[in-house]
Design an enzyme around this catalytic site. Structure first.
Site, PDB file in Angstrom:
ATOM      1  N   LYS A 180     -76.472 -43.767  43.774  1.00  0.00           N
ATOM      2  CA  LYS A 180     -76.157 -44.395  45.057  1.00  0.00           C
ATOM      3  C   LYS A 180     -77.185 -44.032  46.132  1.00  0.00           C
ATOM      4  CE  LYS A 180     -72.119 -46.203  43.754  1.00  0.00           C
ATOM      5  NZ  LYS A 180     -72.043 -46.353  42.284  1.00  0.00           N
TER       6      LYS A 180
HETATM    7  C1  LIG Z   1     -70.363 -46.377  41.778  1.00  0.00           C
HETATM    8  C2  LIG Z   1     -69.182 -47.205  42.066  1.00  0.00           C
HETATM    9  C3  LIG Z   1     -67.876 -46.701  41.911  1.00  0.00           C
HETATM   10  C4  LIG Z   1     -67.582 -45.392  41.237  1.00  0.00           C
HETATM   11  O1  LIG Z   1     -68.052 -44.271  41.824  1.00  0.00           O
HETATM   12  P1  LIG Z   1     -68.251 -42.953  40.950  1.00  0.00           P
HETATM   13  O2  LIG Z   1     -68.650 -41.932  41.964  1.00  0.00           O
HETATM   14  O3  LIG Z   1     -69.315 -43.217  39.937  1.00  0.00           O
HETATM   15  O4  LIG Z   1     -66.934 -42.627  40.322  1.00  0.00           O
HETATM   16  C5  LIG Z   1     -66.828 -47.492  42.323  1.00  0.00           C
HETATM   17  N1  LIG Z   1     -67.007 -48.732  42.827  1.00  0.00           N
HETATM   18  C6  LIG Z   1     -68.235 -49.259  42.960  1.00  0.00           C
HETATM   19  C7  LIG Z   1     -68.375 -50.624  43.552  1.00  0.00           C
HETATM   20  C8  LIG Z   1     -69.358 -48.529  42.555  1.00  0.00           C
HETATM   21  O5  LIG Z   1     -70.581 -49.083  42.655  1.00  0.00           O
END
Ligand SMILES: *Cc1c(COP(=O)(O)O)cnc(C)c1O
Length: 355
Positions: free
Chosen positions: A179
């Protein structure tokens, strides 16, 4: 498609030395508290509750709102975690189709999907473009149904001069390695008042601040090591957004009208992804093959549309027909975009797509 933004190693080491001196590795320690207050400051909020990841953040949000069964209206155009967190909380996802321009849940279709069993609405700010938060707030108020935003993509984005995380009853985000802002693994809930306190208790075995057991909680505490990585990464966020924007502009200049783009307001966007839409799936597959043979690996993101996943279909009900999301999922490709990518490489990738 992406590479993690790596914090300045000297800064991270410095913070780790402080962790070693304190002898505290977890349990809502000083680095976690520092990270929460620095994120609050950075975003102009007072609501950050950091947790282990973005998926658990959504599960905690449902729990904090005391949603233990029933239907949750959500979008099929997302990462699978949006839907699986609903299912892990023993609720039923009800898919509502998206808008063709913004890729976000279509507010006009939400109200029609509401039944006496509806307990929450869980939209996603897809690729950081905010949902129609005003329309969704109206629907929420009219029907007395809370809203949880999966804001995993939207770190740093503002709507009407306010952090996008301040909309809805609770917003959640992810600090996963891929992210825009990362702590390796991590995430957060954003809420105020009693809900914020409840989330803090739920992430910590249901303890209150005096370690009395006041709720049925789980263990979703962020460690001091992850919080330190966040503290080392946070100052670079504005620079990261700037770089992603330059990458976006270079792709657009090179590709022009040979692909379609998501529609968004440039004042409310963080450019963390580079999604492009092809005329057909056949064309997408041709381009993908050319890119792969040049050692470029974009990702079909999001594909498939979640309402078409067999294991999810078996346990969902409500409207399973989402033609806009299904069509988009087949034609969308997220191109490489990360800090270490040079603009020359971006132009080269663009030329492979548009020979
Ligand atoms: C990355 C992501 C998640 C999950 O987050 P994690 O920290 O990997 O559990 C949930 N929703 C969206 C839209 C994502 O891109």
């Amino acid at each position: 498609m992406t590479k993690s933004t790596l914090a300045d190693l000297d800064r991270y080491t410095e913070l780790l030395c402080e962790v070693w001196e304190s002898g505290i590795l977890t349990h809502n320690g000083p680095k976690l508290r520092d990270l929460e207050s620095e994120i609050d400051q950075f975003l102009g909020v007072d609501s950050t509750v950091a947790v282990t990841n973005g998926t658990v953040a959504m599960q905690l949000a449902l729990r904090a709102l005391e949603i233990y069964e029933g239907e949750v209206i959500t979008t099929p155009f997302s990462w699978v975690a949006t839907c699986s967190s609903i299912l892990w909380e023993r609720c039923t996802p009800v898919f509502v189709d998206i808008e063709p321009g913004s890729f976000n849940i279509d507010p006009n279709l939400i109200e029609r999907a509401i039944t006496p069993k509806t307990r929450a609405i869980l939209p996603v700010h897809v690729f950081s473009a905010p949902c129609d938060v005003v329309a969704i707030e109206g629907i929420s108020k009219r029907n007395g149904i809370p809203v949880i935003y999966d804001a995993a993509h939207a770190f740093g984005v503002e709507v009407k001069g306010q952090s996008v995380f301040s909309y809805g009853d609770i917003s959640t985000t992810s600090f996963h390695a891929t992210k825009l802002f990362n702590t390796g693994e991590g995430g957060a809930c954003f809420a105020s008042g009693d809900l914020k306190e409840k989330l803090k208790s739920l992430r910590f075995f249901g303890h209150d601040t005096d370690k009395k057991i006041v709720d049925v909680g789980c263990n979703a505490k962020m460690t001091e090591l992850h919080a330190s990585l966040g503290l080392a990464n946070l100052p670079s966020v504005p620079e990261v957004i700037q770089k992603r924007r330059a990458i976006f502009d270079t792709y657009r200049d090179t590709l022009g009208n040979c692909v379609e783009y998501q529609q968004f307001d440039p004042d409310s966007y963080n450019y963390s992804y580079m999604p492009v839409v092809f005329e057909s799936e056949r064309l997408l597959l041709e381009v993908l093959e050319r890119l792969n043979s040049a050692n470029v690996f974009p990702r079909r993101y999001f594909n498939p549309s979640l309402n078409e996943v067999e294991s999810i279909r078996e346990v969902s009900n409500g409207s399973l027909d989402c033609p806009v999301s299904e069509g988009l999922s087949r034609r969308i490709l997220a191109l490489p975009s990360y800090n270490a990518l040079t603009l020359e490489d971006v132009a080269t990738i663009g030329k492979i797509i548009k020979p």
